[in-house]
Design an enzyme around this catalytic site. Structure first.
Site, mmCIF file in Angstrom:
data_model
loop_
_atom_site.group_PDB
_atom_site.id
_atom_site.type_symbol
_atom_site.label_atom_id
_atom_site.label_comp_id
_atom_site.label_asym_id
_atom_site.label_seq_id
_atom_site.Cartn_x
_atom_site.Cartn_y
_atom_site.Cartn_z
ATOM 1 N N ASP A 174 0.852 -1.187 0.000
ATOM 2 C CA ASP A 174 0.000 0.000 0.000
ATOM 3 C C ASP A 174 0.893 1.243 0.000
ATOM 4 O OD1 ASP A 174 0.940 0.278 2.629
ATOM 5 O OD2 ASP A 174 -0.953 -0.364 3.538
ATOM 6 N N ALA A 175 0.315 2.393 0.149
ATOM 7 C CA ALA A 175 1.076 3.647 0.098
ATOM 8 C C ALA A 175 2.118 3.747 1.215
ATOM 9 C CB ALA A 175 0.126 4.840 0.164
#
Length: 140
Positions: free
Chosen positions: A15-16
């Site tokens: 994810d980010a």
């Protein structure tokens, strides 16, 4: 019979924040089961075309313990917990790959059904696979 398969975490797996997205663990486990079968001498494409069978996840229970992160090298441990006439149940664990002090990241029980490749109806696991597993297959 057990099998270990190494996996590296890539950017696309995270994810980010650089943490492995929860669904990616399922991808890692799927790859490990495919490699387990290949290592035992069975190619899934050949099984579908020649034996007329495919394998599909029937049931899944997963427990997450710790996150994996970008660039980690992981080890997916796959072990047959139970074999029935038309299914396998696997215990799969994903660890950090630090040999002596490997940490358990997640653990899953995955039930995989054998299906007819055309009708998707349950079908007995081919005798060649059952025999190979009963005999221990190639050393894993």
């Amino acid at each position: 019979m057990s099998f270990d398969w190494p996996i590296r975490v890539y950017y696309e797996d995270t994810d980010a924040g650089g943490v492995v997205y929860h669904a990616r663990y399922l991808h890692f486990m799927e790859r490990a089961r495919t490699e387990w079968l290949r290592h035992a001498g069975f190619d899934q494409r050949a099984l579908a075309h020649e034996a007329g069978v495919i394998f599909a996840v029937r049931d899944l229970q997963i427990d997450f313990h710790r996150p994996a992160r970008l660039d980690d090298v992981l080890r997916v441990h796959t072990e047959v917990a139970e074999q029935r006439r038309v299914s396998f149940s696997f215990d799969q664990k994903i660890f950090t790959d630090a040999a002596a002090d490997a940490e358990l990241l997640c653990h899953a029980r995955v039930k995989v059904a054998c299906l007819n490749a055309q009708s998707f109806a349950p079908q007995a696991i081919p005798e060649s696979i059952s025999s190979a597993l009963a005999a221990g297959a190639p050393p894993l």
